[in-house]
Write a protein that holds these residues in place. Structure first.
Motif, PDB file in Angstrom:
ATOM      1  N   SER A 118     -23.405  -5.228  -1.447  1.00 20.38           N
ATOM      2  CA  SER A 118     -24.103  -4.156  -0.494  1.00 20.38           C
ATOM      3  C   SER A 118     -23.546  -2.894  -0.983  1.00 20.38           C
ATOM      4  CB  SER A 118     -23.462  -4.371   0.947  1.00 20.38           C
ATOM      5  OG  SER A 118     -22.159  -4.398   1.221  1.00 20.38           O
ATOM      6  N   LYS A 119     -22.435  -2.740  -1.435  1.00 20.22           N
ATOM      7  CA  LYS A 119     -22.129  -1.288  -1.931  1.00 20.22           C
ATOM      8  C   LYS A 119     -22.692  -0.867  -3.207  1.00 20.22           C
ATOM      9  CE  LYS A 119     -17.104  -1.598  -0.782  1.00 20.22           C
ATOM     10  NZ  LYS A 119     -15.693  -1.654  -1.103  1.00 20.22           N
ATOM     11  N   ARG A 120     -23.456  -1.754  -3.938  1.00 20.40           N
ATOM     12  CA  ARG A 120     -24.089  -1.413  -5.215  1.00 20.40           C
ATOM     13  C   ARG A 120     -25.489  -0.783  -4.668  1.00 20.40           C
ATOM     14  NH1 ARG A 120     -24.655  -6.727  -8.946  1.00 20.40           N
ATOM     15  NH2 ARG A 120     -26.556  -5.550  -9.768  1.00 20.40           N
ATOM     16  N   ILE A 121     -26.020  -1.587  -3.393  1.00 23.48           N
ATOM     17  CA  ILE A 121     -27.467  -1.120  -2.917  1.00 23.48           C
ATOM     18  C   ILE A 121     -27.308   0.177  -2.195  1.00 23.48           C
ATOM     19  CG2 ILE A 121     -29.129  -1.786  -1.257  1.00 23.48           C
ATOM     20  CD1 ILE A 121     -29.218  -3.339  -4.012  1.00 23.48           C
ATOM     21  N   GLN A 122     -26.056   0.352  -1.437  1.00 21.43           N
ATOM     22  CA  GLN A 122     -25.818   1.378  -0.656  1.00 21.43           C
ATOM     23  C   GLN A 122     -25.813   2.875  -1.375  1.00 21.43           C
ATOM     24  OE1 GLN A 122     -22.058   1.554   1.357  1.00 21.43           O
ATOM     25  NE2 GLN A 122     -22.919   2.559   3.190  1.00 21.43           N
ATOM     26  N   ALA A 123     -25.381   2.460  -3.035  1.00 17.71           N
ATOM     27  CA  ALA A 123     -25.368   3.698  -3.923  1.00 17.71           C
ATOM     28  C   ALA A 123     -26.655   4.077  -4.293  1.00 17.71           C
ATOM     29  CB  ALA A 123     -24.375   3.296  -5.198  1.00 17.71           C
ATOM     30  N   MET A 124     -27.746   3.187  -3.918  1.00 15.91           N
ATOM     31  CA  MET A 124     -29.268   3.597  -4.223  1.00 15.91           C
ATOM     32  C   MET A 124     -29.732   4.723  -2.954  1.00 15.91           C
ATOM     33  SD  MET A 124     -29.388   1.827  -6.986  1.00 15.91           S
ATOM     34  CE  MET A 124     -31.023   1.995  -7.351  1.00 15.91           C
ATOM     35  N   GLY A 125     -28.998   4.926  -1.938  1.00 18.14           N
ATOM     36  CA  GLY A 125     -29.378   5.778  -0.887  1.00 18.14           C
ATOM     37  C   GLY A 125     -30.358   5.237   0.074  1.00 18.14           C
ATOM     38  N   VAL A 126     -30.392   3.963   0.412  1.00 18.00           N
ATOM     39  CA  VAL A 126     -31.230   3.183   1.593  1.00 18.00           C
ATOM     40  C   VAL A 126     -30.253   2.683   2.311  1.00 18.00           C
ATOM     41  CG1 VAL A 126     -32.975   2.693  -0.052  1.00 18.00           C
ATOM     42  CG2 VAL A 126     -31.219   1.037   0.044  1.00 18.00           C
ATOM     43  N   PRO A 127     -30.671   2.426   3.530  1.00 16.39           N
ATOM     44  CA  PRO A 127     -29.901   1.883   4.752  1.00 16.39           C
ATOM     45  C   PRO A 127     -29.292   0.524   4.333  1.00 16.39           C
ATOM     46  CG  PRO A 127     -31.502   3.294   5.647  1.00 16.39           C
ATOM     47  CD  PRO A 127     -31.802   2.908   4.240  1.00 16.39           C
ATOM     48  N   VAL A 128     -28.243  -0.022   4.470  1.00 18.91           N
ATOM     49  CA  VAL A 128     -27.854  -1.263   4.201  1.00 18.91           C
ATOM     50  C   VAL A 128     -26.931  -2.085   5.363  1.00 18.91           C
ATOM     51  CG1 VAL A 128     -26.708  -2.791   2.631  1.00 18.91           C
ATOM     52  CG2 VAL A 128     -27.872  -0.774   1.907  1.00 18.91           C
ATOM     53  N   VAL A 129     -27.190  -3.161   5.602  1.00 16.92           N
ATOM     54  CA  VAL A 129     -26.403  -3.716   6.393  1.00 16.92           C
ATOM     55  C   VAL A 129     -25.653  -5.192   5.776  1.00 16.92           C
ATOM     56  CG1 VAL A 129     -26.312  -4.917   8.835  1.00 16.92           C
ATOM     57  CG2 VAL A 129     -27.601  -3.067   8.581  1.00 16.92           C
ATOM     58  N   GLN A 130     -24.564  -5.490   5.951  1.00 13.59           N
ATOM     59  CA  GLN A 130     -23.883  -6.448   5.357  1.00 13.59           C
ATOM     60  C   GLN A 130     -23.770  -7.536   6.360  1.00 13.59           C
ATOM     61  OE1 GLN A 130     -22.582  -6.732   2.109  1.00 13.59           O
ATOM     62  NE2 GLN A 130     -21.897  -9.024   2.542  1.00 13.59           N
ATOM     63  N   ILE A 131     -24.011  -8.731   6.018  1.00 10.81           N
ATOM     64  CA  ILE A 131     -23.492 -10.098   6.566  1.00 10.81           C
ATOM     65  C   ILE A 131     -22.666 -10.702   5.784  1.00 10.81           C
ATOM     66  CG2 ILE A 131     -24.508 -12.104   8.088  1.00 10.81           C
ATOM     67  CD1 ILE A 131     -27.257 -10.913   8.226  1.00 10.81           C
ATOM     68  N   ASP A 132     -21.532 -11.146   6.224  1.00 11.86           N
ATOM     69  CA  ASP A 132     -20.512 -11.940   5.652  1.00 11.86           C
ATOM     70  C   ASP A 132     -20.769 -13.381   6.740  1.00 11.86           C
ATOM     71  OD1 ASP A 132     -19.609 -10.202   3.830  1.00 11.86           O
ATOM     72  OD2 ASP A 132     -18.483  -9.308   5.009  1.00 11.86           O
ATOM     73  N   THR A 133     -20.991 -14.433   5.809  1.00 10.05           N
ATOM     74  CA  THR A 133     -21.040 -15.594   6.591  1.00 10.05           C
ATOM     75  C   THR A 133     -19.792 -16.207   6.736  1.00 10.05           C
ATOM     76  OG1 THR A 133     -21.617 -16.935   4.729  1.00 10.05           O
ATOM     77  CG2 THR A 133     -23.527 -15.941   5.851  1.00 10.05           C
ATOM     78  N   ALA A 134     -18.744 -15.822   5.956  1.00 15.15           N
ATOM     79  CA  ALA A 134     -17.508 -16.665   5.898  1.00 15.15           C
ATOM     80  C   ALA A 134     -17.418 -18.017   5.694  1.00 15.15           C
ATOM     81  CB  ALA A 134     -16.678 -15.984   7.302  1.00 15.15           C
ATOM     82  N   GLY A 135     -18.512 -18.515   5.051  1.00 17.82           N
ATOM     83  CA  GLY A 135     -18.509 -20.111   4.933  1.00 17.82           C
ATOM     84  C   GLY A 135     -20.037 -20.628   4.574  1.00 17.82           C
ATOM     85  N   PRO A 136     -20.749 -20.441   5.773  1.00 12.87           N
ATOM     86  CA  PRO A 136     -22.225 -21.053   5.447  1.00 12.87           C
ATOM     87  C   PRO A 136     -22.964 -20.245   4.169  1.00 12.87           C
ATOM     88  CG  PRO A 136     -21.777 -20.577   7.675  1.00 12.87           C
ATOM     89  CD  PRO A 136     -20.489 -19.963   6.902  1.00 12.87           C
ATOM     90  N   CYS A 137     -23.806 -21.151   3.628  1.00 13.33           N
ATOM     91  CA  CYS A 137     -24.218 -20.456   2.259  1.00 13.33           C
ATOM     92  C   CYS A 137     -25.786 -20.160   2.637  1.00 13.33           C
ATOM     93  CB  CYS A 137     -24.244 -21.314   1.088  1.00 13.33           C
ATOM     94  SG  CYS A 137     -24.653 -22.951   1.341  1.00 13.33           S
ATOM     95  N   TYR A 138     -26.134 -19.435   3.817  1.00 12.25           N
ATOM     96  CA  TYR A 138     -27.318 -19.236   4.246  1.00 12.25           C
ATOM     97  C   TYR A 138     -27.436 -18.414   5.284  1.00 12.25           C
ATOM     98  CZ  TYR A 138     -26.277 -22.197   8.115  1.00 12.25           C
ATOM     99  OH  TYR A 138     -25.550 -22.662   9.429  1.00 12.25           O
ATOM    100  N   LEU A 139     -28.451 -17.632   5.621  1.00 12.22           N
ATOM    101  CA  LEU A 139     -28.629 -16.629   6.659  1.00 12.22           C
ATOM    102  C   LEU A 139     -29.522 -17.486   7.824  1.00 12.22           C
ATOM    103  CD1 LEU A 139     -29.153 -13.070   4.998  1.00 12.22           C
ATOM    104  CD2 LEU A 139     -26.967 -14.243   5.764  1.00 12.22           C
ATOM    105  N   ASP A 140     -29.267 -17.082   8.896  1.00 12.10           N
ATOM    106  CA  ASP A 140     -30.161 -17.851  10.129  1.00 12.10           C
ATOM    107  C   ASP A 140     -30.745 -16.628  10.884  1.00 12.10           C
ATOM    108  OD1 ASP A 140     -28.296 -16.925  12.009  1.00 12.10           O
ATOM    109  OD2 ASP A 140     -27.373 -18.980  12.014  1.00 12.10           O
TER     110      ASP A 140
END
Length: 223
Positions: free
Chosen positions: A70-92
């Motif tokens: 997310s830090k790499r993408i944030q440096a591109m100048g676009v809005p970024v939201v980070q999701i840390d799943t803290a275990g699960p290897c997917y987003l729901d």
């Protein structure tokens, strides 16, 4: 088994709610999936400067731990939201719903969700996206589509990345195309290199066309 079914049913409901919300705002949503190390973030870094000239976009970054991507993408100048799943290897769908509300959705044309690196579970969860895109890098071998067919079957496009390395691997391109055709003969295939920028312009134009088609369709429905 009943618990698993209930989880999927609940996620499907949230997926449809997310989809309705994004459709109402005219936002095109991409679920970008792959195994770890395929180059999803690098592809985004090449696409963002080109896409943001034409539209407003936001990125949702999914990871098990850390905010490095997310830090790499944030440096591109676009809005970024980070999701840390803290275990699960997917987003729901619930994770995506909560993350998306951090954007001003009235100002967004495109959301790209960079899913957690995994070739199995992410493909099982629809999360409000219009399309899924799967990334495979040549160093990961051409056998992955047959080993993990669901992700490739559900993807509207497949990106074959790190094509500049193909001569240094045993990747069989002919077998790759053959297997993709068996699994999903409608998939769009793009060959890319983040080193030489091969295929990035073609991928960018295709995404822009997808966004444009959705805008036209929604405008037509609203008339």
């Amino acid at each position: 088994m009943n618990i698993s079914i209930n989880m999927l049913n609940t996620n499907e409901e949230i997926h449809m709610e997310n989809k309705s919300l994004f459709d109402e705002e005219g936002i095109f949503v991409i679920n970008l999936m792959s195994a770890p190390g395929s180059g999803k973030t690098s592809i985004l870094e090449r696409l963002i400067p080109k896409l943001r000239k034409k539209l407003n976009m936001g990125i949702i970054e999914g990871d098990i731990y850390t905010t490095k991507d997310s830090k790499r993408i944030q440096a591109m100048g676009v809005p970024v939201v980070q999701i840390d799943t803290a275990g699960p290897c997917y987003l729901d769908g619930g994770m995506v719903r909560e993350a998306s509300l951090n954007f001003d959705l009235r100002e967004i044309d495109l959301i790209v969700i960079e899913n957690v690196g995994c070739l199995t579970i992410p493909a099982q969860f629809d999360i409000g996206e219009d399309i899924k895109i799967c990334v495979l890098s040549v160093d990961q071998g051409n056998g992955k589509p047959l080993k993990y067919p669901l992700m490739f079957k559900k993807s509207t496009a497949v990106i074959l990345n790190k094509i500049d390395l193909i001569n240094f691997t045993d990747f069989n391109e002919e077998e790759f195309y053959k297997d993709i055709k068996i699994i999903n003969d409608k998939a769009n295939i793009f060959k890319t290199s983040c080193l030489s920028n091969e295929g990035i312009d073609e991928l960018c134009l295709w995404i822009l066309e997808c966004v444009k088609k959705k805008k036209k369709l929604i405008n037509k429905v609203c008339l």
